[in-house]
Write a protein that holds these residues in place. Sequence first.
Motif, mmCIF file in Angstrom:
data_model
loop_
_atom_site.group_PDB
_atom_site.id
_atom_site.type_symbol
_atom_site.label_atom_id
_atom_site.label_comp_id
_atom_site.label_asym_id
_atom_site.label_seq_id
_atom_site.Cartn_x
_atom_site.Cartn_y
_atom_site.Cartn_z
ATOM 1 N N GLU A 35 111.033 34.634 2.865
ATOM 2 C CA GLU A 35 110.445 33.417 2.781
ATOM 3 C C GLU A 35 109.927 32.806 3.966
ATOM 4 N N ASP A 36 108.881 33.068 4.025
ATOM 5 C CA ASP A 36 107.886 32.608 5.376
ATOM 6 C C ASP A 36 106.897 31.507 5.160
ATOM 7 N N VAL A 37 107.285 30.521 4.329
ATOM 8 C CA VAL A 37 106.213 29.509 4.285
ATOM 9 C C VAL A 37 105.935 28.751 5.470
ATOM 10 N N ASP A 38 107.121 28.462 6.107
ATOM 11 C CA ASP A 38 107.087 27.658 7.397
ATOM 12 C C ASP A 38 106.245 28.226 8.402
ATOM 13 N N GLY A 39 104.979 28.314 8.450
ATOM 14 C CA GLY A 39 104.390 28.973 9.531
ATOM 15 C C GLY A 39 104.500 28.611 11.019
ATOM 16 N N THR A 40 105.235 27.453 11.044
ATOM 17 C CA THR A 40 105.497 27.102 12.435
ATOM 18 C C THR A 40 106.835 27.663 13.053
ATOM 19 N N ARG A 41 107.706 28.351 12.112
ATOM 20 C CA ARG A 41 109.092 28.461 12.509
ATOM 21 C C ARG A 41 109.104 30.181 12.206
ATOM 22 N N CYS A 42 108.269 30.570 11.317
ATOM 23 C CA CYS A 42 108.682 32.101 10.876
ATOM 24 C C CYS A 42 107.782 33.185 11.609
ATOM 25 N N ARG A 66 118.150 38.546 -5.964
ATOM 26 C CA ARG A 66 117.206 38.726 -4.905
ATOM 27 C C ARG A 66 118.005 38.277 -3.626
ATOM 28 N N PHE A 67 117.583 38.780 -2.328
ATOM 29 C CA PHE A 67 118.051 37.992 -1.230
ATOM 30 C C PHE A 67 116.703 37.788 -0.623
ATOM 31 N N ALA A 68 116.615 36.482 -0.149
ATOM 32 C CA ALA A 68 115.469 35.926 0.188
ATOM 33 C C ALA A 68 115.435 35.316 1.659
ATOM 34 N N PRO A 69 115.590 36.255 2.632
ATOM 35 C CA PRO A 69 115.661 35.257 4.060
ATOM 36 C C PRO A 69 114.322 34.721 4.553
ATOM 37 N N SER A 70 114.697 33.777 5.503
ATOM 38 C CA SER A 70 113.675 33.255 6.079
ATOM 39 C C SER A 70 113.708 33.862 7.660
ATOM 40 N N PRO A 71 112.360 34.451 7.843
ATOM 41 C CA PRO A 71 112.326 35.205 9.196
ATOM 42 C C PRO A 71 112.091 34.202 10.467
ATOM 43 N N THR A 72 113.108 33.421 10.599
ATOM 44 C CA THR A 72 113.132 32.340 11.767
ATOM 45 C C THR A 72 113.763 33.141 12.894
ATOM 46 N N GLY A 73 114.618 34.242 12.854
ATOM 47 C CA GLY A 73 115.128 34.879 13.670
ATOM 48 C C GLY A 73 115.703 36.385 13.248
ATOM 49 N N LEU A 74 116.837 36.766 13.878
ATOM 50 C CA LEU A 74 117.072 38.066 13.476
ATOM 51 C C LEU A 74 118.351 37.765 12.447
ATOM 52 N N LEU A 75 118.569 39.014 11.740
ATOM 53 C CA LEU A 75 119.360 38.865 10.784
ATOM 54 C C LEU A 75 121.052 38.588 11.660
ATOM 55 N N HIS A 76 121.823 37.794 11.264
ATOM 56 C CA HIS A 76 123.236 37.586 11.768
ATOM 57 C C HIS A 76 124.253 37.770 10.908
#
Length: 300
Positions: free
Chosen positions: A51-58, A15-25
């Motif tokens: 992986e968007d558990v952090d609702g304040t940053r994702c 799997r690939f599990a990005p946290s959506p805190t910004g765009l893909l770099h």
Amino acid sequence: MPNDLRSLSIKYRGRFAPSPTGLLHFGSLVSALASYLDAKKHQGDWLIRIEDVDGTRCKESFATQILNTLHSYNLFSDEDLRTQSNHTQIYEQQLSNLKSKQLVFPCNCTRQSLAQNNGLHPSTCKSTTNQPHSWRLKASNAIYEYDDSIQGTLSFVDDLKNNTPILKRKDGYFSYQLAVVVDDHLQEITHLVRGADLIETTAQQLYLYDLFEWTPPNICHIPLITNKTGEKISKQNHAKPIKDSDLPTLLRALHYLEINLSSPQSIEEALKLAIDAWEPNKLRNIKYLPLEEQDQHFIS
Ligand code: GLU
């Protein structure tokens, strides 16, 4: 079950599990590719999980754009996307499981109070559940060692001592550590191929697997792409979002995985050739890879 038996009897699932805190770099593209190539080389499935558990940053809009970018490089999840914010009851259940075994404790400590102890949580905590509180995992003396097929044998001697990570925050959001273990288990992920910056999270994750009595996946870490001062290239360090569907970007990302293709005509062809050429052994023992001069445009 020993890892070798496990991999013989069960289909590979990565799997690939990005946290959506910004765009893909660029660094994230390299990680996505490594996990994808390893899965495909083993005729396995490759999943994408947000992986968007952090609702304040994702942000949902970042998740959408990350997926669009991955798709533009022909990187598609073999199963429906899993988005962690839709599964908070499952994390709550697993936290209750740890509560019932008295493996976690409530904590009202503030950043200011912990600052007096070098930011570390003291060995005792007088907190109660009567006030807003987080839930922390109790420290352990367990020592973990495992064979990372890229980084070699990794030994985590003091990683769990005096370490009481937060599993659920005061504001109600679950932590990465809890959610990643629960989801990798529930999605029956057999192999993690991820960036070396996550090595430091591994002992804690192996400890959680033991507490839940689950078999951990095989875990290996690819080198981290760094800037001139040796820091991970990341949003904080001015990594720019990559262009969509850009063959030269893809070829440069593959280069950092020791795959140098001469002149593929399309992204599709490059990926096919890259699966054949992927040999993680070529990255053995490499933890950091500085961004080369010609790639400095991937950061600003
Ligand atoms: N969501 C994590 C990140 O974006 C990656 C988790 C993992 O691969 O274990 O850094």
